[in-house]
Each structure stands twice: as structure tokens, then as C-alpha cells.
Write a protein that holds these residues in place. Structure first.
Motif, PDB file in Angstrom:
ATOM      1  N   TYR A 168      30.243  27.624  51.356  1.00  0.00           N
ATOM      2  CA  TYR A 168      30.929  26.537  52.044  1.00  0.00           C
ATOM      3  C   TYR A 168      32.430  26.446  51.757  1.00  0.00           C
ATOM      4  O   TYR A 168      33.018  25.363  51.890  1.00  0.00           O
ATOM      5  CB  TYR A 168      30.263  25.186  51.759  1.00  0.00           C
ATOM      6  N   ASN A 169      33.030  27.556  51.399  1.00  0.00           N
ATOM      7  CA  ASN A 169      34.499  27.586  51.388  1.00  0.00           C
ATOM      8  C   ASN A 169      34.966  27.684  52.829  1.00  0.00           C
ATOM      9  O   ASN A 169      34.468  28.522  53.592  1.00  0.00           O
ATOM     10  CB  ASN A 169      35.021  28.778  50.592  1.00  0.00           C
ATOM     11  N   ILE A 170      35.910  26.849  53.223  1.00  0.00           N
ATOM     12  CA  ILE A 170      36.355  26.770  54.617  1.00  0.00           C
ATOM     13  C   ILE A 170      37.829  27.139  54.706  1.00  0.00           C
ATOM     14  O   ILE A 170      38.633  26.747  53.851  1.00  0.00           O
ATOM     15  CB  ILE A 170      36.134  25.359  55.188  1.00  0.00           C
ATOM     16  N   ASN A 171      38.141  27.862  55.765  1.00  0.00           N
ATOM     17  CA  ASN A 171      39.520  28.282  56.005  1.00  0.00           C
ATOM     18  C   ASN A 171      39.856  28.009  57.465  1.00  0.00           C
ATOM     19  O   ASN A 171      39.098  28.390  58.359  1.00  0.00           O
ATOM     20  CB  ASN A 171      39.661  29.777  55.702  1.00  0.00           C
ATOM     21  N   TYR A 172      40.993  27.343  57.701  1.00  0.00           N
ATOM     22  CA  TYR A 172      41.453  27.056  59.060  1.00  0.00           C
ATOM     23  C   TYR A 172      42.803  27.721  59.306  1.00  0.00           C
ATOM     24  O   TYR A 172      43.651  27.781  58.407  1.00  0.00           O
ATOM     25  CB  TYR A 172      41.648  25.554  59.276  1.00  0.00           C
ATOM     26  N   ALA A 173      43.014  28.140  60.535  1.00  0.00           N
ATOM     27  CA  ALA A 173      44.351  28.549  60.938  1.00  0.00           C
ATOM     28  C   ALA A 173      45.256  27.321  60.944  1.00  0.00           C
ATOM     29  O   ALA A 173      44.818  26.218  61.271  1.00  0.00           O
ATOM     30  CB  ALA A 173      44.314  29.171  62.330  1.00  0.00           C
ATOM     31  N   ASP A 174      46.510  27.506  60.586  1.00  0.00           N
ATOM     32  CA  ASP A 174      47.439  26.374  60.539  1.00  0.00           C
ATOM     33  C   ASP A 174      47.527  25.656  61.880  1.00  0.00           C
ATOM     34  O   ASP A 174      47.681  24.433  61.942  1.00  0.00           O
ATOM     35  CB  ASP A 174      48.833  26.854  60.114  1.00  0.00           C
ATOM     36  N   SER A 175      47.404  26.400  62.954  1.00  0.00           N
ATOM     37  CA  SER A 175      47.587  25.830  64.288  1.00  0.00           C
ATOM     38  C   SER A 175      46.477  24.866  64.688  1.00  0.00           C
ATOM     39  O   SER A 175      46.641  24.099  65.648  1.00  0.00           O
ATOM     40  CB  SER A 175      47.686  26.947  65.327  1.00  0.00           C
ATOM     41  N   VAL A 176      45.345  24.887  63.970  1.00  0.00           N
ATOM     42  CA  VAL A 176      44.228  24.016  64.351  1.00  0.00           C
ATOM     43  C   VAL A 176      43.882  22.992  63.285  1.00  0.00           C
ATOM     44  O   VAL A 176      43.021  22.146  63.503  1.00  0.00           O
ATOM     45  CB  VAL A 176      42.971  24.844  64.701  1.00  0.00           C
ATOM     46  N   LYS A 177      44.541  23.052  62.144  1.00  0.00           N
ATOM     47  CA  LYS A 177      44.255  22.096  61.069  1.00  0.00           C
ATOM     48  C   LYS A 177      44.464  20.666  61.559  1.00  0.00           C
ATOM     49  O   LYS A 177      45.460  20.354  62.196  1.00  0.00           O
ATOM     50  CB  LYS A 177      45.158  22.378  59.864  1.00  0.00           C
ATOM     51  N   GLY A 178      43.507  19.825  61.237  1.00  0.00           N
ATOM     52  CA  GLY A 178      43.574  18.436  61.660  1.00  0.00           C
ATOM     53  C   GLY A 178      43.028  18.177  63.058  1.00  0.00           C
ATOM     54  O   GLY A 178      42.828  17.025  63.441  1.00  0.00           O
ATOM     55  N   ARG A 179      42.773  19.238  63.819  1.00  0.00           N
ATOM     56  CA  ARG A 179      42.246  19.079  65.181  1.00  0.00           C
ATOM     57  C   ARG A 179      40.856  19.687  65.345  1.00  0.00           C
ATOM     58  O   ARG A 179      40.045  19.180  66.113  1.00  0.00           O
ATOM     59  CB  ARG A 179      43.199  19.719  66.189  1.00  0.00           C
ATOM     60  N   PHE A 180      40.601  20.772  64.650  1.00  0.00           N
ATOM     61  CA  PHE A 180      39.320  21.455  64.747  1.00  0.00           C
ATOM     62  C   PHE A 180      38.537  21.248  63.453  1.00  0.00           C
ATOM     63  O   PHE A 180      39.120  21.220  62.350  1.00  0.00           O
ATOM     64  CB  PHE A 180      39.516  22.955  64.955  1.00  0.00           C
ATOM     65  N   THR A 181      37.232  21.128  63.596  1.00  0.00           N
ATOM     66  CA  THR A 181      36.349  21.012  62.429  1.00  0.00           C
ATOM     67  C   THR A 181      35.229  22.031  62.568  1.00  0.00           C
ATOM     68  O   THR A 181      34.556  22.068  63.598  1.00  0.00           O
ATOM     69  CB  THR A 181      35.763  19.603  62.331  1.00  0.00           C
ATOM     70  N   ILE A 182      35.025  22.823  61.527  1.00  0.00           N
ATOM     71  CA  ILE A 182      33.937  23.789  61.542  1.00  0.00           C
ATOM     72  C   ILE A 182      32.831  23.303  60.618  1.00  0.00           C
ATOM     73  O   ILE A 182      33.095  22.700  59.572  1.00  0.00           O
ATOM     74  CB  ILE A 182      34.442  25.186  61.105  1.00  0.00           C
ATOM     75  N   SER A 183      31.603  23.549  61.028  1.00  0.00           N
ATOM     76  CA  SER A 183      30.465  23.184  60.194  1.00  0.00           C
ATOM     77  C   SER A 183      29.431  24.297  60.280  1.00  0.00           C
ATOM     78  O   SER A 183      29.305  24.970  61.308  1.00  0.00           O
ATOM     79  CB  SER A 183      29.868  21.848  60.634  1.00  0.00           C
ATOM     80  N   ARG A 184      28.695  24.437  59.214  1.00  0.00           N
ATOM     81  CA  ARG A 184      27.721  25.520  59.147  1.00  0.00           C
ATOM     82  C   ARG A 184      26.405  25.004  58.578  1.00  0.00           C
ATOM     83  O   ARG A 184      26.401  24.225  57.621  1.00  0.00           O
ATOM     84  CB  ARG A 184      28.258  26.655  58.275  1.00  0.00           C
ATOM     85  N   ASP A 185      25.308  25.460  59.195  1.00  0.00           N
ATOM     86  CA  ASP A 185      23.965  25.177  58.704  1.00  0.00           C
ATOM     87  C   ASP A 185      23.362  26.517  58.294  1.00  0.00           C
ATOM     88  O   ASP A 185      22.931  27.294  59.150  1.00  0.00           O
ATOM     89  CB  ASP A 185      23.138  24.494  59.788  1.00  0.00           C
ATOM     90  N   ILE A 186      23.365  26.772  56.999  1.00  0.00           N
ATOM     91  CA  ILE A 186      22.897  28.072  56.531  1.00  0.00           C
ATOM     92  C   ILE A 186      21.410  28.251  56.786  1.00  0.00           C
ATOM     93  O   ILE A 186      20.958  29.344  57.139  1.00  0.00           O
ATOM     94  CB  ILE A 186      23.255  28.255  55.045  1.00  0.00           C
ATOM     95  N   ALA A 187      20.642  27.185  56.650  1.00  0.00           N
ATOM     96  CA  ALA A 187      19.191  27.278  56.868  1.00  0.00           C
ATOM     97  C   ALA A 187      18.878  27.647  58.315  1.00  0.00           C
ATOM     98  O   ALA A 187      17.949  28.413  58.583  1.00  0.00           O
ATOM     99  CB  ALA A 187      18.528  25.962  56.498  1.00  0.00           C
ATOM    100  N   LYS A 188      19.657  27.111  59.266  1.00  0.00           N
ATOM    101  CA  LYS A 188      19.433  27.394  60.684  1.00  0.00           C
ATOM    102  C   LYS A 188      20.226  28.610  61.157  1.00  0.00           C
ATOM    103  O   LYS A 188      20.059  29.067  62.279  1.00  0.00           O
ATOM    104  CB  LYS A 188      19.817  26.179  61.532  1.00  0.00           C
ATOM    105  N   ASN A 189      21.124  29.096  60.296  1.00  0.00           N
ATOM    106  CA  ASN A 189      21.953  30.252  60.626  1.00  0.00           C
ATOM    107  C   ASN A 189      22.828  29.969  61.849  1.00  0.00           C
ATOM    108  O   ASN A 189      22.907  30.785  62.783  1.00  0.00           O
ATOM    109  CB  ASN A 189      21.101  31.505  60.855  1.00  0.00           C
ATOM    110  N   THR A 190      23.467  28.817  61.826  1.00  0.00           N
ATOM    111  CA  THR A 190      24.333  28.427  62.922  1.00  0.00           C
ATOM    112  C   THR A 190      25.704  27.995  62.397  1.00  0.00           C
ATOM    113  O   THR A 190      25.846  27.604  61.229  1.00  0.00           O
ATOM    114  CB  THR A 190      23.752  27.256  63.730  1.00  0.00           C
ATOM    115  N   VAL A 191      26.678  28.071  63.266  1.00  0.00           N
ATOM    116  CA  VAL A 191      28.006  27.540  62.960  1.00  0.00           C
ATOM    117  C   VAL A 191      28.526  26.852  64.206  1.00  0.00           C
ATOM    118  O   VAL A 191      28.379  27.355  65.325  1.00  0.00           O
ATOM    119  CB  VAL A 191      28.967  28.657  62.483  1.00  0.00           C
TER     120      VAL A 191
END
Length: 117
Positions: free
Chosen positions: A55-78
């Protein structure tokens, strides 16, 4: 064999929101990274956001504060929630999964996002 299936995308007005989802079908059990890249018209593919298997997350500077990424490892989805979209966010968005154990990159088929009034 890794298959990445994307959903979401489409046409949205500036300032609007969209959600992209990606489901992975694979047998990767070791360290890995899932995320999204995009390729704007006439430009190179670039990283948007990614999250690794601890769950280390990395965003491009151009989307920080506007985009949110989430991941469900059990379901294998992002998923990625995009807010306050701008015309410069127009691109083909690709789901990506990297098997870090063998440095193997896998890509979805891409989904188009157009931000226009």
C-alpha cells in the motif's frame, strides 16, 4: 499469463469526475505494483498513480489532490477516482501491473477519457 480488464472512462466536462476500475486476472503472489498510466494525444505514456502490494502509493505531480487511487488486494482490483478533471487530462488510460519479482510489466487494453465542454 496476466489479464487486466478496465472499465469506466468516457466524455466529461471540465471540472467533472470519473471513476476508472481495473480487475486483474493472474497468479502473481509476490511483490507487485498496480496502477494507471496515460498517454495523451501525441505524447509519451506517463505514470498517473500506482500502489504496491504493501500500500505504498505514488502520484504524478499533475494529479495530486485531484485523483485518488485505491487497491483491493483480495479482489485483485485497482480503482481510480478522478475529480476536477481538466482538458489536459484527456488521454488513453492504461491499467498496469508489474510483477516486481521478475520485472514483468503487463498492460490493459486502454480506456479513453476525454475532458471537453
Amino acid at each position: 499469463q496476466v489479464q487486466l480488464v478496465e472499465s469506466g472512462g468516457g466524455l466529461v466536462q471540465p471540472g467533472g469526475s470519473l471513476r476508472l476500475s481495473c480487475a486483474a486476472f493472474d497468479s502473481i503472489f509476490g511483490p507487485n505494483i498496480m496502477g494507471w498510466y496515460r498517454q495523451p494525444p501525441g505524447k509519451e505514456r506517463e505514470l498517473v498513480a500506482q500502489v504496491d502490494s504493501v500500500y505504498n502509493i505514488n502520484y504524478a505531480d499533475s494529479v495530486k489532490g485531484r485523483f485518488t487511487i485505491s487497491r483491493d488486494i483480495a479482489k485483485n482490483t485497482v480503482d481510480r477516482q478522478m475529480h476536477n478533471l481538466r482538458p489536459e487530462d484527456t488521454a488513453v488510460y492504461y491499467c498496469h501491473k508489474r510483477n516486481s519479482s521478475i520485472d514483468d510489466d503487463n498492460w490493459g487494453q486502454g480506456t479513453q477519457v476525454i475532458v471537453s465542454s
